[in-house]
Design a protein around this motif. Structure first.
Motif, PDB file in Angstrom:
ATOM      1  N   TRP A   1      64.386 -31.874  78.441  1.00 51.66           N
ATOM      2  CA  TRP A   1      64.534 -30.603  77.738  1.00 51.66           C
ATOM      3  C   TRP A   1      65.466 -29.685  78.538  1.00 51.66           C
ATOM      4  O   TRP A   1      65.296 -29.510  79.748  1.00 51.66           O
ATOM      5  N   ASN A   2      66.417 -29.070  77.886  1.00 47.28           N
ATOM      6  CA  ASN A   2      67.317 -28.128  78.556  1.00 47.28           C
ATOM      7  C   ASN A   2      67.547 -26.843  77.771  1.00 47.28           C
ATOM      8  O   ASN A   2      68.154 -25.913  78.283  1.00 47.28           O
ATOM      9  N   LEU A   3      67.068 -26.776  76.535  1.00 48.62           N
ATOM     10  CA  LEU A   3      67.163 -25.567  75.718  1.00 48.62           C
ATOM     11  C   LEU A   3      65.788 -24.922  75.582  1.00 48.62           C
ATOM     12  O   LEU A   3      64.764 -25.600  75.604  1.00 48.62           O
ATOM     13  N   ALA A   4      65.785 -23.609  75.394  1.00 47.65           N
ATOM     14  CA  ALA A   4      64.515 -22.898  75.202  1.00 47.65           C
ATOM     15  C   ALA A   4      63.855 -23.300  73.888  1.00 47.65           C
ATOM     16  O   ALA A   4      62.640 -23.390  73.792  1.00 47.65           O
ATOM     17  N   TYR A   5      64.657 -23.513  72.853  1.00 49.97           N
ATOM     18  CA  TYR A   5      64.180 -23.957  71.543  1.00 49.97           C
ATOM     19  C   TYR A   5      63.213 -22.948  70.919  1.00 49.97           C
ATOM     20  O   TYR A   5      62.186 -23.301  70.357  1.00 49.97           O
TER      21      TYR A   5
ATOM     22  N   ALA B   1      63.618 -24.021  79.653  1.00 51.79           N
ATOM     23  CA  ALA B   1      63.610 -25.152  78.730  1.00 51.79           C
ATOM     24  C   ALA B   1      62.245 -25.400  78.104  1.00 51.79           C
ATOM     25  O   ALA B   1      61.223 -25.467  78.790  1.00 51.79           O
ATOM     26  N   SER B   2      62.252 -25.500  76.791  1.00 50.59           N
ATOM     27  CA  SER B   2      61.101 -25.917  75.991  1.00 50.59           C
ATOM     28  C   SER B   2      59.991 -24.894  75.877  1.00 50.59           C
ATOM     29  O   SER B   2      58.884 -25.242  75.487  1.00 50.59           O
ATOM     30  N   ILE B   3      60.259 -23.600  76.139  1.00 51.98           N
ATOM     31  CA  ILE B   3      59.174 -22.646  75.889  1.00 51.98           C
ATOM     32  C   ILE B   3      58.834 -22.609  74.404  1.00 51.98           C
ATOM     33  O   ILE B   3      57.725 -22.215  74.031  1.00 51.98           O
ATOM     34  N   GLY B   4      59.789 -23.041  73.551  1.00 52.59           N
ATOM     35  CA  GLY B   4      59.537 -23.060  72.120  1.00 52.59           C
ATOM     36  C   GLY B   4      58.895 -24.343  71.619  1.00 52.59           C
ATOM     37  O   GLY B   4      58.733 -24.512  70.404  1.00 52.59           O
ATOM     38  N   TRP B   5      58.519 -25.237  72.541  1.00 50.46           N
ATOM     39  CA  TRP B   5      57.798 -26.441  72.113  1.00 50.46           C
ATOM     40  C   TRP B   5      56.696 -26.808  73.107  1.00 50.46           C
ATOM     41  O   TRP B   5      55.522 -26.713  72.804  1.00 50.46           O
ATOM     42  N   ARG B   6      57.087 -27.190  74.312  1.00 53.24           N
ATOM     43  CA  ARG B   6      56.079 -27.576  75.309  1.00 53.24           C
ATOM     44  C   ARG B   6      55.416 -26.358  75.938  1.00 53.24           C
ATOM     45  O   ARG B   6      54.301 -26.448  76.442  1.00 53.24           O
ATOM     46  N   GLY B   7      56.090 -25.225  75.901  1.00 53.52           N
ATOM     47  CA  GLY B   7      55.477 -23.968  76.309  1.00 53.52           C
ATOM     48  C   GLY B   7      55.242 -23.844  77.804  1.00 53.52           C
ATOM     49  O   GLY B   7      55.897 -24.470  78.626  1.00 53.52           O
ATOM     50  N   TYR B   8      54.298 -23.002  78.136  1.00 55.02           N
ATOM     51  CA  TYR B   8      53.927 -22.752  79.533  1.00 55.02           C
ATOM     52  C   TYR B   8      52.609 -23.456  79.838  1.00 55.02           C
ATOM     53  O   TYR B   8      51.786 -23.649  78.952  1.00 55.02           O
ATOM     54  N   PHE B   9      52.414 -23.808  81.096  1.00 58.02           N
ATOM     55  CA  PHE B   9      53.280 -23.598  82.240  1.00 58.02           C
ATOM     56  C   PHE B   9      54.274 -24.736  82.362  1.00 58.02           C
ATOM     57  O   PHE B   9      53.955 -25.880  82.081  1.00 58.02           O
ATOM     58  N   GLN B  10      55.479 -24.388  82.820  1.00 61.40           N
ATOM     59  CA  GLN B  10      56.565 -25.347  82.820  1.00 61.40           C
ATOM     60  C   GLN B  10      56.540 -26.225  84.067  1.00 61.40           C
ATOM     61  O   GLN B  10      56.123 -25.791  85.142  1.00 61.40           O
ATOM     62  N   LYS B  11      57.003 -27.462  83.886  1.00 67.28           N
ATOM     63  CA  LYS B  11      56.966 -28.430  84.974  1.00 67.28           C
ATOM     64  C   LYS B  11      58.263 -29.221  85.008  1.00 67.28           C
ATOM     65  O   LYS B  11      59.012 -29.268  84.028  1.00 67.28           O
ATOM     66  N   SER B  12      58.508 -29.877  86.125  1.00 64.96           N
ATOM     67  CA  SER B  12      59.748 -30.631  86.282  1.00 64.96           C
ATOM     68  C   SER B  12      59.820 -31.818  85.328  1.00 64.96           C
ATOM     69  O   SER B  12      60.910 -32.259  84.960  1.00 64.96           O
ATOM     70  N   ASP B  13      58.648 -32.316  84.894  1.00 64.79           N
ATOM     71  CA  ASP B  13      58.686 -33.465  83.978  1.00 64.79           C
ATOM     72  C   ASP B  13      59.016 -33.054  82.543  1.00 64.79           C
ATOM     73  O   ASP B  13      58.997 -33.883  81.637  1.00 64.79           O
ATOM     74  N   PHE B  14      59.364 -31.779  82.319  1.00 64.14           N
ATOM     75  CA  PHE B  14      59.875 -31.366  81.017  1.00 64.14           C
ATOM     76  C   PHE B  14      61.272 -31.947  80.763  1.00 64.14           C
ATOM     77  O   PHE B  14      61.733 -31.968  79.628  1.00 64.14           O
ATOM     78  N   TYR B  15      61.964 -32.353  81.808  1.00 63.09           N
ATOM     79  CA  TYR B  15      63.256 -33.022  81.640  1.00 63.09           C
ATOM     80  C   TYR B  15      63.077 -34.201  80.687  1.00 63.09           C
ATOM     81  O   TYR B  15      62.086 -34.917  80.777  1.00 63.09           O
TER      82      TYR B  15
ATOM     83  N   VAL C   1      63.604 -26.188  85.300  1.00 62.39           N
ATOM     84  CA  VAL C   1      63.424 -25.755  83.916  1.00 62.39           C
ATOM     85  C   VAL C   1      64.135 -24.429  83.656  1.00 62.39           C
ATOM     86  O   VAL C   1      64.738 -24.223  82.598  1.00 62.39           O
ATOM     87  N   ASN C   2      64.068 -23.505  84.635  1.00 61.67           N
ATOM     88  CA  ASN C   2      64.655 -22.181  84.432  1.00 61.67           C
ATOM     89  C   ASN C   2      66.119 -22.263  84.029  1.00 61.67           C
ATOM     90  O   ASN C   2      66.565 -21.586  83.096  1.00 61.67           O
ATOM     91  N   GLY C   3      66.883 -23.075  84.728  1.00 57.87           N
ATOM     92  CA  GLY C   3      68.304 -23.182  84.453  1.00 57.87           C
ATOM     93  C   GLY C   3      68.671 -24.317  83.536  1.00 57.87           C
ATOM     94  O   GLY C   3      69.852 -24.682  83.425  1.00 57.87           O
ATOM     95  N   GLY C   4      67.674 -24.918  82.882  1.00 61.06           N
ATOM     96  CA  GLY C   4      67.947 -26.037  81.998  1.00 61.06           C
ATOM     97  C   GLY C   4      68.439 -27.262  82.739  1.00 61.06           C
ATOM     98  O   GLY C   4      69.190 -28.070  82.189  1.00 61.06           O
ATOM     99  N   PHE C   5      68.019 -27.397  83.999  1.00 67.03           N
ATOM    100  CA  PHE C   5      68.384 -28.541  84.837  1.00 67.03           C
ATOM    101  C   PHE C   5      69.888 -28.636  85.057  1.00 67.03           C
ATOM    102  O   PHE C   5      70.436 -29.727  85.233  1.00 67.03           O
ATOM    103  N   THR C   6      70.569 -27.487  85.061  1.00 68.68           N
ATOM    104  CA  THR C   6      71.989 -27.454  85.389  1.00 68.68           C
ATOM    105  C   THR C   6      72.156 -27.129  86.869  1.00 68.68           C
ATOM    106  O   THR C   6      71.224 -26.671  87.540  1.00 68.68           O
ATOM    107  N   VAL C   7      73.377 -27.344  87.357  1.00 70.26           N
ATOM    108  CA  VAL C   7      73.636 -27.281  88.795  1.00 70.26           C
ATOM    109  C   VAL C   7      74.545 -26.096  89.120  1.00 70.26           C
ATOM    110  O   VAL C   7      75.574 -25.892  88.469  1.00 70.26           O
ATOM    111  N   GLY C   8      74.163 -25.332  90.134  1.00 70.94           N
ATOM    112  CA  GLY C   8      74.976 -24.212  90.600  1.00 70.94           C
ATOM    113  C   GLY C   8      75.892 -24.637  91.734  1.00 70.94           C
ATOM    114  O   GLY C   8      76.687 -25.561  91.597  1.00 70.94           O
ATOM    115  N   GLY C   9      75.744 -23.975  92.880  1.00 72.78           N
ATOM    116  CA  GLY C   9      76.551 -24.331  94.043  1.00 72.78           C
ATOM    117  C   GLY C   9      77.559 -23.253  94.386  1.00 72.78           C
ATOM    118  O   GLY C   9      77.348 -22.063  94.147  1.00 72.78           O
TER     119      GLY C   9
END
Length: 798
Positions: free
Chosen positions: A551-555, A535-549, A84-92
């Motif tokens: 969602w990738n924007l804070a909104y 992701a989704s602190i502006g809708w689903r809020g806290y606490f955040q979970k992996s099933d928020f996918y 959720v922190n990175g909007g489910f994007t990939v680093g490396g």
């Protein structure tokens, strides 16, 4: 003749002056183009003769995390380490390689590489030899590569950037996401960030401009030099000059101190952001050794509990918002125009101040703030010694914290837009004595480097145990501390406070506190511009979970990631500006799936309302209509029939509501002042989409391989009304002297690529971003969709 030479130098260098805080006119080259890039590990890629011909070519700024994952059509992955922190994007890990040729006649010169920002762990090699390592992803750094350069030959630069593990609470991006410069100077030169400009004495008749210039002699022998310093106004005319001569010892640096009077100074302010330029030239006899160009502004700051914040002696409330560093569909790529556009849009929405959360911004962002009149809180860190994520900067803070803090202050201290330094955000266990001592340590360093600006810090979990950390600050930053304002003022009446973060849902309460109390100098909402990640602190809020996918924007932004105003932004217009009116409807069903486990305190969302009067499936069912207005009264009309007048004032939080029923047609709100209509807002039911409308924010671009045009794509009905529910798949084709660099639509759950030449509309629109190349000419964007009349727009590149 002297002025002529200065003006010519300015005209050449200022083509890119927005990119850096200081420009060496004699030898500073943008090193952005033609990098070879490889995503992943690559053994031996630092070697000078490594074969990189199979790597793809990229130009900077570059961010591989916003690109499609190899083998996929999207940058998002539910298994991404960033979650959720990175909007489910990939680093490396990523590798970059480039080269330059140093002429044999330059063998007596000094060479440096200047990186404006690279995320995250960065190792640089020149000709196979290590040039330097940098760990903080947001500070600029300079590497002296003189001893590694081969003259008369090709020189290879290799850069390895690692963004691994959980290391950020928001989308960071990956790679060389800001500009890189190659700097060539004489051995006697002004080092990067070596010019400091302050204006300690200002009146309407005159100002004293204090200029301290560091001059470094890297030669093994004495150097007799002359420093000529000139102040140039915005029209190119010289307004003051000072000249000093000094003998420099070998391998030493000396700071020259000069004071130049400036008659009838034009002051920098939000409404009139006037900029001067200091031209610092080093001569040895008649030979020009180095010349540095530094923009600055003349302005004064004053902050007291009794009189609040004053700019140039004028009281001013900080209408503020927090911003992260990403540029929406561009990811973290800090194109100059992208940075400038963000500032333009926020200024147009009434903001006069930005808090850079939670790291120093790009130089281009600050230059845009200077030019456009936007005040800035420049923030250093999101953590100190204690982690917020296992692999974040806390691992390097003890060894690198002071250097990175100095990088921020030295780079940014000449920007008139910067009004305050922040040494941290929501530092874990900030009340602990050892952390308070770190705060003292950081604050002392800032005051050593720049004693002219106040210091703040954003503190959460407010209680009396935070008094000690607040005692070392000039301005106390309260994160979500609305209920602490009055009791804390009673305890510590001279404490100056501001909301360094506030909830959108409590915009009214926070702003009225600023209006009513001089010791509360401003409000910085979280957040002014939406962003990737968290992701989704502006809708689903806290606490955040992996099933928020997915969602990738804070909104949670006043403006969405495309730069379009969301309902809460229109409400803020009402709080900040007179004669405003806007009209919204509560959907008959929630816009997205609700989170039944959302915490009560998690209120970064706004009310679920939309500028939408298309509810064909819900005709004649109850409809709740909201009108935000700073007019004295508002009247609502439905299909021409008045539903009555209501007052809008502090008593009703500048909001009027009506209950009606959904039926096709028009809703119209009219605002009145002194009994006369002064503002209107309207929603009209759209019929089936038939056409596409294209609107470019700029129709003329520079052929500099980095200028941008943002084209809004709207899906309209036959009457030219945008259909708020249209989600047509739109196809893009660009020909000519520009390329399509990104697409977006602000849908917080869309997993679509931002690179592919197609995008679905959301709420009847999407965005296409065109980038200029190096050649002049016309570029044509064609947008098509099944069942719709296609549209074209031309952009001129020159």
């Amino acid at each position: 003749m002297k002025n002529y030479r200065i003006i010519i130098a300015l005209s050449i260098v200022l083509l890119h002056s927005s990119l850096t805080s200081q420009v060496h006119s004699s030898g500073q080259m943008l090193f952005d183009d033609g990098w070879r890039f490889h995503r992943g590990g690559c053994l031996g890629a630092e070697d000078r003769e490594f074969d990189d011909s199979g790597w793809r070519v990229v130009d900077l700024p570059h961010d591989w995390s916003i690109e499609d994952i190899p083998g996929a059509d999207s940058p998002f992955d539910p298994s991404a380490i960033s979650q959720v922190n990175g909007g489910f994007t990939v680093g490396g890990t990523g590798w970059y390689r480039n080269s330059f040729i140093a002429a044999q006649e330059d063998s007596s010169q000094k060479f440096q590489l200047y990186f404006e920002g690279s995320y995250m762990h960065t190792t640089v090699w020149v000709n196979g030899q290590t040039a330097g390592i940098h760990h903080y992803g947001y500070t600029s750094f300079i590497l002296d590569i003189t001893s590694l350069v081969r003259f008369g030959e090709k020189n290879t630069v290799a850069v390895k950037v690692i963004n691994e593990g959980e290391n950020s609470r928001w989308y960071s991006g990956s790679g060389l996401y800001r500009h890189v410069w190659l700097i060539k100077t004489n051995r006697i030169h002004i080092p990067q960030w070596g010019v400091t400009i302050t204006t300690p004495d200002i009146s309407s008749d005159a100002a004293r401009v204090s200029i301290n210039t560091m001059v470094k002699n890297d030669n093994p022998m004495n150097g007799e030099i002359t420093l000529k310093t000139r102040i140039i106004d915005a029209a190119g005319a010289e307004q003051g000059m000072s000249e000093l001569t000094l003998s420099l010892q070998p391998q030493t640096a000396v700071e020259f101190k000069q004071a130049i009077p400036l008659s009838l100074p034009k002051l920098w302010s939000c409404d009139s952001p006037y900029l001067y330029t200091v031209v610092s030239s080093i001569y040895q006899g008649e030979n020009l050794l180095d010349r540095v160009i530094t923009p600055f502004g003349v302005r004064s700051l004053s902050i007291t509990a009794d009189h609040g914040f004053q700019l140039n002696g004028n009281p001013l409330k900080l209408r503020g918002g927090c911003v992260h560093h990403d540029n929406g569909p561009l990811g973290a790529k800090a194109y100059d125009r992208a940075e400038e556009r963000r500032v333009e849009l926020l200024k147009a929405s009434g903001y006069n101040a930005i808090r850079c959360a939670h790291n120093p911004p790009s130089p281009a962002f600050l230059h845009a703030c200077d030019r456009l009149g936007m005040m800035v809180i420049d923030e250093a860190f999101d953590m100190w010694n204690e982690p917020k994520n296992p692999y974040d900067y806390h691992l390097f803070f003890e060894d690198n914290g002071l250097d990175d803090l100095a990088s921020m202050v030295l780079r940014d201290r000449n920007h008139p837009s910067v009004i305050m330094w922040s040494i941290g955000n929501e530092i874990v266990n900030i009340e602990k004595p050892e952390n308070v001592e770190i705060g003292r340590w950081l604050a002392a360093k800032v005051r050593q480097l720049d004693p002219t600006r106040p210091i703040t810090q954003a503190v959460n979990r407010l209680a009396e145990d935070k008094d000690t950390i607040f005692s070392i600050l000039d301005v106390s930053g309260y994160n979500y501390g609305l209920n602490n304002y009055l009791p804390d003022h009673q305890r510590v009446p001279q404490r100056i406070m501001m909301a360094t973060e506030s909830y959108p849902l409590e915009s009214y309460e926070y702003w009225m506190a600023v209006v009513d109390h001089p010791w509360i100098i401003g409000d910085f909402v979280w957040t002014s511009f939406d962003y990737l990640g968290e992701a989704s602190i502006g809708w689903r809020g806290y606490f955040q979970k992996s099933d928020f996918y997915p969602w990738n924007l804070a909104y949670c932004g006043d403006l969405d990631i495309c730069g379009w105003k969301r309902p809460q932004s229109y409400y803020r217009d009402v709080l900040w500006q007179p004669d405003q009116i806007s009209l919204f409807v509560k959907p008959p069903v929630p816009s997205f799936e609700l989170n039944p486990l959302k915490e009560y305190w998690s209120i970064w969302n706004w009310f679920d309302v939309a500028a939408d009067w298309n509810w064909e499936s819900y005709e004649k069912t109850p409809a709740e209509v909201y009108v935000y207005s700073s007019c004295e009264k508002v009247e609502l009309f439905q299909n021409g029939k008045s539903l009555g007048k209501k007052t809008t004032s502090r008593a009703d939080r500048f909001t009027a509501t009506w209950q009606t029923a959904f039926q096709p047609g028009t809703l119209k709100a009219v605002g009145y002042k002194a009994g006369k209509a002064c503002a209107t807002a309207q929603l009209t039911t759209a019929s089936s989409p038939t056409q596409i409308k294209l609107t470019a924010d700029r129709r003329i671009l520079q052929a500099n391989n980095g200028d941008l045009s943002y084209v809004t794509v709207e899906v309209l009905d036959e009457h030219g009304i945008r259909h708020p529910k249209a989600e047509n798949l739109l196809h893009f084709s660009v020909s000519g002297a520009a390329t399509l660099v990104a697409v977006g639509n602000a849908n917080p759950i869309s997993l679509e690529s931002v690179q592919q030449p197609q995008r679905r509309a959301w709420q009847g629109r999407c965005l296409a971003i065109l980038k200029s190349g190096k050649t002049s000419g016309l570029a044509t964007l064609t947008v098509s969709s099944d069942g719709l009349e296609s549209a074209q727009i031309q952009i001129e590149i020159k």
